[in-house]
Design a protein around this motif. Structure first.
Motif, PDB file in Angstrom:
ATOM      1  N   SER A 167       1.051  -0.900   0.176  1.00  0.00           N
ATOM      2  CA  SER A 167      -0.231   0.167   0.166  1.00  0.00           C
ATOM      3  C   SER A 167       0.570   1.042  -0.270  1.00  0.00           C
ATOM      4  O   SER A 167       0.281   2.103  -0.528  1.00  0.00           O
ATOM      5  CB  SER A 167      -0.534   0.217   1.385  1.00  0.00           C
ATOM      6  N   ASP A 168       1.811   1.234   0.616  1.00  0.00           N
ATOM      7  CA  ASP A 168       2.561   2.613   1.165  1.00  0.00           C
ATOM      8  C   ASP A 168       3.370   2.838  -0.271  1.00  0.00           C
ATOM      9  O   ASP A 168       4.901   3.622  -0.516  1.00  0.00           O
ATOM     10  CB  ASP A 168       3.643   2.567   2.084  1.00  0.00           C
ATOM     11  N   SER A 169       4.054   1.864  -1.216  1.00  0.00           N
ATOM     12  CA  SER A 169       4.910   1.535  -2.372  1.00  0.00           C
ATOM     13  C   SER A 169       4.001   1.801  -3.596  1.00  0.00           C
ATOM     14  O   SER A 169       4.893   1.616  -4.931  1.00  0.00           O
ATOM     15  CB  SER A 169       5.765   0.455  -2.051  1.00  0.00           C
ATOM     16  N   THR A 170       2.740   1.318  -4.070  1.00  0.00           N
ATOM     17  CA  THR A 170       1.968   2.091  -4.696  1.00  0.00           C
ATOM     18  C   THR A 170       1.366   3.359  -4.798  1.00  0.00           C
ATOM     19  O   THR A 170       1.350   4.059  -3.722  1.00  0.00           O
ATOM     20  CB  THR A 170       0.805   0.466  -4.816  1.00  0.00           C
ATOM     21  N   ALA A 171       0.891   3.550  -5.954  1.00  0.00           N
ATOM     22  CA  ALA A 171       0.382   4.995  -6.095  1.00  0.00           C
ATOM     23  C   ALA A 171      -0.296   5.189  -7.369  1.00  0.00           C
ATOM     24  O   ALA A 171      -0.577   4.551  -7.947  1.00  0.00           O
ATOM     25  CB  ALA A 171       1.536   5.913  -6.124  1.00  0.00           C
ATOM     26  N   ALA A 172      -1.580   6.675  -6.843  1.00  0.00           N
ATOM     27  CA  ALA A 172      -2.635   7.070  -8.377  1.00  0.00           C
ATOM     28  C   ALA A 172      -2.086   8.392  -8.454  1.00  0.00           C
ATOM     29  O   ALA A 172      -1.436   8.966  -7.826  1.00  0.00           O
ATOM     30  CB  ALA A 172      -3.611   6.319  -7.555  1.00  0.00           C
ATOM     31  N   ALA A 173      -3.507   8.601  -9.263  1.00  0.00           N
ATOM     32  CA  ALA A 173      -3.682  10.375  -9.618  1.00  0.00           C
ATOM     33  C   ALA A 173      -4.044  11.162  -8.475  1.00  0.00           C
ATOM     34  O   ALA A 173      -3.696  12.462  -7.899  1.00  0.00           O
ATOM     35  CB  ALA A 173      -4.402  10.172 -10.784  1.00  0.00           C
ATOM     36  N   THR A 198       1.473  -2.959   4.253  1.00  0.00           N
ATOM     37  CA  THR A 198       2.393  -2.244   4.559  1.00  0.00           C
ATOM     38  C   THR A 198       3.380  -2.761   3.946  1.00  0.00           C
ATOM     39  O   THR A 198       3.782  -4.214   4.213  1.00  0.00           O
ATOM     40  CB  THR A 198       2.503  -1.420   5.041  1.00  0.00           C
ATOM     41  N   GLY A 199       4.276  -1.874   3.354  1.00  0.00           N
ATOM     42  CA  GLY A 199       6.071  -2.659   3.697  1.00  0.00           C
ATOM     43  C   GLY A 199       6.343  -2.967   4.634  1.00  0.00           C
ATOM     44  O   GLY A 199       7.239  -4.331   5.041  1.00  0.00           O
ATOM     45  N   SER A 200       6.343  -2.171   5.884  1.00  0.00           N
ATOM     46  CA  SER A 200       6.520  -3.107   7.309  1.00  0.00           C
ATOM     47  C   SER A 200       5.823  -4.114   8.042  1.00  0.00           C
ATOM     48  O   SER A 200       6.283  -5.619   7.872  1.00  0.00           O
ATOM     49  CB  SER A 200       6.691  -1.675   8.356  1.00  0.00           C
ATOM     50  N   ALA A 201       4.040  -4.073   6.832  1.00  0.00           N
ATOM     51  CA  ALA A 201       3.769  -5.433   7.516  1.00  0.00           C
ATOM     52  C   ALA A 201       4.483  -6.808   6.760  1.00  0.00           C
ATOM     53  O   ALA A 201       4.685  -8.024   7.129  1.00  0.00           O
ATOM     54  CB  ALA A 201       2.545  -5.429   7.100  1.00  0.00           C
TER      55      ALA A 201
END
Length: 209
Positions: A167-173, A198-201
């Motif tokens: 979730s914290d290594s993906t993005a949208a507009a 998340t990346g940490s999880a």
């Protein structure tokens, strides 16, 4: 008799144990110069630039564990069918704009996989590449969450790979579009074959620092 919170803890521990048995591959989707160049003033660019460091750090951890890192990037033709709609030509095959951004520090051992459509699996040979390496889990990062990230994640399931969208290594507009897309799949009928975390999880589940 276990209390609800105890049952949830047991399920979490079981899921972590299963994850640590996976053979993962990291898919970095469409982090190319055309989409991350601030001079082009694309809506997605600031959100995409914000995930560069998390993606770079996660890729480093994958390499250290001997797991594949794959950069799957748009490589369209100027006369491509998809440009007969509202999309404008960009990330064209063979151009500098279709290259992976330098900040992600792609290594010689990484696979660079130009793709003719949105999914990293579409006419690329990715399924065979993963099968040959006994991969069981696709970890999807990059852009854009509701299009190339999601189509890749769903295609991973269609090809019998479990999948995690980071979730914290993906993005949208926009952040709203990003979160709305992820929320649909946090506990969908595909869970836990398709997960959002998340990346940490993810690192904790895979047993990596």
């Amino acid at each position: 008799m276990h209390q609800p919170w105890e049952r949830n803890q047991m399920k979490d521990k079981e899921q972590t144990a299963l994850m640590q048995e996976e053979i993962p591959a990291m898919l970095v989707i469409d982090m190319v110069k055309d989409y991350l160049d601030p001079r082009r003033r694309l809506k997605i660019t600031p959100f995409a630039r914000a995930i560069v460091v998390p993606i770079r750090d996660l890729a480093k951890a994958f390499r250290e564990n001997g797991w594949p890192v794959i950069f799957a990037t748009d490589a369209f033709r100027e006369d491509d069918f998809i440009f007969t709609g509202r999309m404008k030509p960009e990330s064209l095959e063979g151009t500098e704009g279709a290259e992976v951004i330098d900040e992600l520090e792609r290594k010689p051992e990484d696979l660079w996989l130009p793709k003719p459509r949105f999914s990293a699996f579409f006419q690329t040979g990715l399924e065979l590449y993963l099968q040959e390496r006994k991969v069981t889990l696709c970890v999807v990062t990059g852009i854009a969450t509701p299009v190339c990230v999601l189509t890749t994640a769903l295609d991973a399931i269609c090809h019998d790979f479990r999948c995690v969208i980071v979730s914290d290594s993906t993005a949208a507009a926009s952040m709203k579009v990003h979160l709305d897309t992820l929320n649909v799949y946090r506990k969908s009928a595909l869970f836990p074959l398709l997960r959002v975390c998340t990346g940490s999880a993810l690192r904790a589940d895979l047993g990596i620092l």
